[in-house]
Enzyme design. Structure first.
Site, PDB file in Angstrom:
ATOM      1  N   GLN A  50      92.357  -5.330  26.111  1.00 32.58           N
ATOM      2  CA  GLN A  50      93.647  -4.732  26.522  1.00 32.58           C
ATOM      3  C   GLN A  50      94.135  -5.237  27.875  1.00 32.58           C
ATOM      4  O   GLN A  50      95.262  -4.947  28.269  1.00 32.58           O
ATOM      5  CB  GLN A  50      93.528  -3.206  26.552  1.00 32.58           C
ATOM      6  CG  GLN A  50      93.335  -2.601  25.163  1.00 32.58           C
ATOM      7  CD  GLN A  50      93.186  -1.110  25.237  1.00 32.58           C
ATOM      8  OE1 GLN A  50      92.124  -0.591  25.568  1.00 32.58           O
ATOM      9  NE2 GLN A  50      94.274  -0.400  24.961  1.00 32.58           N
ATOM     10  N   CYS A 107      96.856   5.137  22.199  1.00 20.75           N
ATOM     11  CA  CYS A 107      96.256   3.895  22.680  1.00 20.75           C
ATOM     12  C   CYS A 107      97.205   3.278  23.693  1.00 20.75           C
ATOM     13  O   CYS A 107      98.405   3.201  23.452  1.00 20.75           O
ATOM     14  CB  CYS A 107      96.035   2.947  21.504  1.00 20.75           C
ATOM     15  SG  CYS A 107      95.338   1.347  21.987  1.00 20.75           S
ATOM     16  N   HIS A 149      86.865   4.565  19.452  1.00 18.73           N
ATOM     17  CA  HIS A 149      88.141   3.840  19.599  1.00 18.73           C
ATOM     18  C   HIS A 149      87.930   2.555  20.414  1.00 18.73           C
ATOM     19  O   HIS A 149      88.397   1.483  20.026  1.00 18.73           O
ATOM     20  CB  HIS A 149      89.156   4.772  20.283  1.00 18.73           C
ATOM     21  CG  HIS A 149      90.510   4.175  20.511  1.00 18.73           C
ATOM     22  ND1 HIS A 149      91.640   4.597  19.846  1.00 18.73           N
ATOM     23  CD2 HIS A 149      90.922   3.183  21.348  1.00 18.73           C
ATOM     24  CE1 HIS A 149      92.676   3.870  20.262  1.00 18.73           C
ATOM     25  NE2 HIS A 149      92.274   3.018  21.174  1.00 18.73           N
TER      26      HIS A 149
HETATM   27 ZN   LIG Z   1      93.204   1.647  22.349  1.00 14.76          ZN
END
Ligand SMILES: [Zn+2]
Length: 187
Positions: A50, A107, A149
């Site tokens: 991310q 998210c 997750h």
């Molecule tokens: Zn995420």
């Protein structure tokens, strides 16, 4: 340093993270920046993908959430989850336990998108910490959901992959908008 968060539509989110060998200065700096970035965005977890790195590295911190309890089992006893936050998970291996149950999830790579996702209620985790020391714990509640997750992110799996077809269909427009923004480089 707070890093920009990679949004849905960027290819790196689909990359499986490489296992981390040596925890060098660069990795330590990345961990610090990921912790800053998670905090600045009030996130419960953040995976290396991310912030643009396909590595087996994630951070988790459930302290900011008071209305969804977490459980943590550490060195043979139940402890206050807050006492071990934030968690740095390097090369984690997890074992989900129990019948999956649906619960709300978001998210940071999917701004303003929330959906019910089935996850095991508890999970056993083996990982290395930022010093390269192996550790293990068991957890439940929100923490177990967050760990699963983030573990998914490290495999290139996203929470939309675990939504029911109808839930995903209902989010079609929002998801297409995110993908279009990523393609245009405007996110
Ligand atoms: Zn995420």
């Amino acid at each position: 340093m707070v890093l920009p968060i990679v949004k849905y539509g960027h290819a790196i989110l689909r990359k499986k993270g490489a296992s981390i060998g040596k925890i060098d200065g660069e990795i330590i700096r990345l961990i610090r920046n990921m912790l800053d970035t998670m905090k600045a965005n009030q996130g419960v977890g953040l995976a290396a993908q991310q912030v643009g790195h396909a590595l087996q590295l994630a951070v988790v911190d459930v302290r900011g959430v008071s209305d969804r309890p977490s459980r943590l089992h550490w060195e043979g006893e139940d402890v206050d989850p807050g006492s071990h936050m934030p968690l740095v998970l390097i090369n984690p291996v997890i074992r989900p336990l129990g019948e999956p149950a649906s619960g709300p999830e978001g998210c940071l790579s999917f701004p303003e998108i929330y959906a019910d996702i089935p996850r095991a209620p508890s999970v056993e985790v083996h990982a290395l910490d930022e010093n390269g020391k192996a550790f293990e714990f068991g957890c439940g509640g929100l923490l177990a959901r967050a760990v699963q997750h983030e573990y998914d992110h490290l495999q290139g799996i996203l929470f939309i992959d675990r939504m029911t077809r109808s839930t995903k269909q209902g989010l079609k427009e929002e998801l297409e908008e995110l993908q279009a923004a990523a393609r245009a480089g405007i996110d």
